[in-house]
Design a protein around this motif. Structure first.
Motif, PDB file in Angstrom:
ATOM      1  N   TYR A  26     -49.655 -11.025  43.458  1.00 15.14           N
ATOM      2  CA  TYR A  26     -51.037 -11.239  43.852  1.00 15.14           C
ATOM      3  C   TYR A  26     -51.945 -11.183  42.630  1.00 15.14           C
ATOM      4  N   ASP A  27     -51.734 -10.166  41.795  1.00  8.98           N
ATOM      5  CA  ASP A  27     -52.540 -10.037  40.577  1.00  8.98           C
ATOM      6  C   ASP A  27     -52.373 -11.256  39.682  1.00  8.98           C
ATOM      7  N   SER A  28     -51.175 -11.803  39.615  1.00  8.35           N
ATOM      8  CA  SER A  28     -50.937 -12.952  38.741  1.00  8.35           C
ATOM      9  C   SER A  28     -51.701 -14.176  39.238  1.00  8.35           C
ATOM     10  N   ILE A  29     -51.811 -14.336  40.560  1.00  8.51           N
ATOM     11  CA  ILE A  29     -52.584 -15.445  41.117  1.00  8.51           C
ATOM     12  C   ILE A  29     -54.052 -15.270  40.783  1.00  8.51           C
ATOM     13  N   GLU A  30     -54.568 -14.034  40.938  1.00  9.73           N
ATOM     14  CA  GLU A  30     -55.955 -13.765  40.571  1.00  9.73           C
ATOM     15  C   GLU A  30     -56.200 -14.058  39.094  1.00  9.73           C
ATOM     16  N   THR A  31     -55.246 -13.664  38.263  1.00  9.72           N
ATOM     17  CA  THR A  31     -55.390 -13.886  36.824  1.00  9.72           C
ATOM     18  C   THR A  31     -55.382 -15.365  36.496  1.00  9.72           C
ATOM     19  N   ILE A  32     -54.463 -16.105  37.121  1.00  8.53           N
ATOM     20  CA  ILE A  32     -54.395 -17.557  36.899  1.00  8.53           C
ATOM     21  C   ILE A  32     -55.686 -18.218  37.355  1.00  8.53           C
ATOM     22  N   ASP A  33     -56.177 -17.802  38.533  1.00 10.85           N
ATOM     23  CA  ASP A  33     -57.440 -18.350  39.041  1.00 10.85           C
ATOM     24  C   ASP A  33     -58.577 -18.093  38.061  1.00 10.85           C
ATOM     25  N   ASP A  34     -58.680 -16.853  37.610  1.00 14.77           N
ATOM     26  CA  ASP A  34     -59.806 -16.480  36.758  1.00 14.77           C
ATOM     27  C   ASP A  34     -59.734 -17.203  35.418  1.00 14.77           C
ATOM     28  N   THR A  35     -58.542 -17.392  34.894  1.00 14.64           N
ATOM     29  CA  THR A  35     -58.386 -18.136  33.638  1.00 14.64           C
ATOM     30  C   THR A  35     -58.856 -19.579  33.802  1.00 14.64           C
ATOM     31  N   ALA A  36     -58.459 -20.204  34.927  1.00 17.98           N
ATOM     32  CA  ALA A  36     -58.865 -21.594  35.186  1.00 17.98           C
ATOM     33  C   ALA A  36     -60.380 -21.690  35.377  1.00 17.98           C
ATOM     34  N   ILE A  37     -60.947 -20.713  36.093  1.00 17.95           N
ATOM     35  CA  ILE A  37     -62.392 -20.734  36.336  1.00 17.95           C
ATOM     36  C   ILE A  37     -63.158 -20.516  35.037  1.00 17.95           C
ATOM     37  N   GLN A  38     -62.679 -19.593  34.204  1.00 19.04           N
ATOM     38  CA  GLN A  38     -63.354 -19.360  32.932  1.00 19.04           C
ATOM     39  C   GLN A  38     -63.328 -20.599  32.051  1.00 19.04           C
ATOM     40  N   ALA A  39     -62.231 -21.355  32.089  1.00 14.82           N
ATOM     41  CA  ALA A  39     -62.157 -22.598  31.319  1.00 14.82           C
ATOM     42  C   ALA A  39     -63.164 -23.611  31.855  1.00 14.82           C
ATOM     43  N   PHE A  40     -63.290 -23.675  33.181  1.00 11.16           N
ATOM     44  CA  PHE A  40     -64.272 -24.574  33.795  1.00 11.16           C
ATOM     45  C   PHE A  40     -65.684 -24.167  33.411  1.00 11.16           C
ATOM     46  N   VAL A  41     -65.972 -22.873  33.494  1.00 10.63           N
ATOM     47  CA  VAL A  41     -67.301 -22.351  33.179  1.00 10.63           C
ATOM     48  C   VAL A  41     -67.654 -22.631  31.716  1.00 10.63           C
TER      49      VAL A  41
END
Length: 302
Positions: A26-41
């Motif tokens: 679960y944590d890895s999915i959150e981390t992957i999501d946040d990395t992708a969102i930070q790149a978008f931001v």
């Protein structure tokens, strides 16, 4: 150590390992999501703020109208997109959604109900006329299952563009919807004092319609989306103006043989109640829906 104690210890260790594995996944999915969102931001021209719950938001225009609170009625717009810009679901500018601000987190999409708390929270940061964007990580959006009906993949992050209209009254929002519809369809209509708009395509030369007249009419009724909700063009529909929606009262301005198109604001149609299918309970005409009618006055009996 007896066998029972050893077995209990093994089971506890196994449960701990499994729980840790699930937690790490679960944590890895959150981390992957946040990395992708930070790149978008980082690539965006907008300045985003991260909410403690995990979504990111940017108020692009705070609005110049009155501030709103949860108990206030608001008319708003939304567009759901993937982070690469593909539109997934959006509101209509001719059937503008409206509800209390406190309920703007509730959505029915492809037959499934969702609650997106971040949407309500971001809208609450705006005044009337304001706009904002937010990015929902997958666990706050459509989750690991996605939603294939609108092409949302598993664990997909979602961009939502939001706005609150300046208009706060249904009469005003109806005017906006009708203006948007006429403009987008390159139509020019006459506006009656009743607020009904009309286009005459054929002037009749028969008997004048009166309040007491019995009419035979052909008609087709549509929502502004183009969905037909009722039609009778067989020359068999008989009525008086007392027996129809208030918007049809404008027919008193015309004679038998007239063909015209009517654009009726919701309060002169089926109003806030709308109209439901008596068997299924589903809406045939949604609440506060403007209506579009083609009407031919076949005959008038006075």
């Amino acid at each position: 150590m007896n066998k029972f104690t050893k077995l209990s210890l093994c089971l506890c260790l196994l449960a701990t390992v499994l729980f840790s594995a699930c937690e790490k996944e679960y944590d890895s999915i959150e981390t992957i999501d946040d990395t992708a969102i930070q790149a978008f931001v980082k690539a965006s021209s907008l300045k985003f703020t991260k909410d403690p719950t995990g979504y990111y938001y940017s108020v692009t225009s705070p609005g110049t109208g009155a501030s709103v609170k949860n108990s206030d009625s608001v008319y708003y717009s939304y567009t759901f997109k993937t982070l690469n810009g593909q539109v997934l679901n959006q509101s209509s500018d001719v059937m503008i959604p409206g509800t209390f601000l406190g309920y703007t987190d509730r959505f029915a999409i492809a037959g499934t109900s969702y609650v997106f708390t971040g949407i309500r929270e971001v809208l609450s940061k705006l005044s009337r006329g304001g706009k904002a964007s937010l990015v929902l990580p997958s666990n706050l959006a459509f989750g690991k299952n996605g939603l294939s009906a609108i092409n949302v993949g598993s664990n997909e992050n979602i961009l939502v563009e939001l706005g609150i209209y300046n208009e706060s009254k249904i009469h005003d929002i109806n005017e906006l919807e009708l203006n948007n519809f006429l403009r987008s369809n390159n139509l020019t209509a006459i506006k009656d004092p009743s607020r009904v708009r009309y286009i005459v395509t054929q002037q009749g030369t028969g008997s004048q319609v009166l309040s007491s007249s019995t009419l035979i009419v052909n008609y087709t009724g549509r929502l502004l989306t183009g969905t037909i909700f009722d039609s009778n063009t067989a020359g068999t529909y008989s009525t008086t103006l007392v027996g129809v929606i208030p918007g049809w009262d404008i027919l008193k301005n015309f004679k038998a043989g007239t063909k015209l198109r009517l654009f009726i604001p919701s309060d002169l149609g089926y109003g806030q109640a709308g109209s439901r299918n008596s068997s299924t309970g589903d809406y045939i005409i949604p609440p506060n829906a403007d209506l579009d009618f083609d009407i031919e006055i076949v005959s008038v009996t006075n």
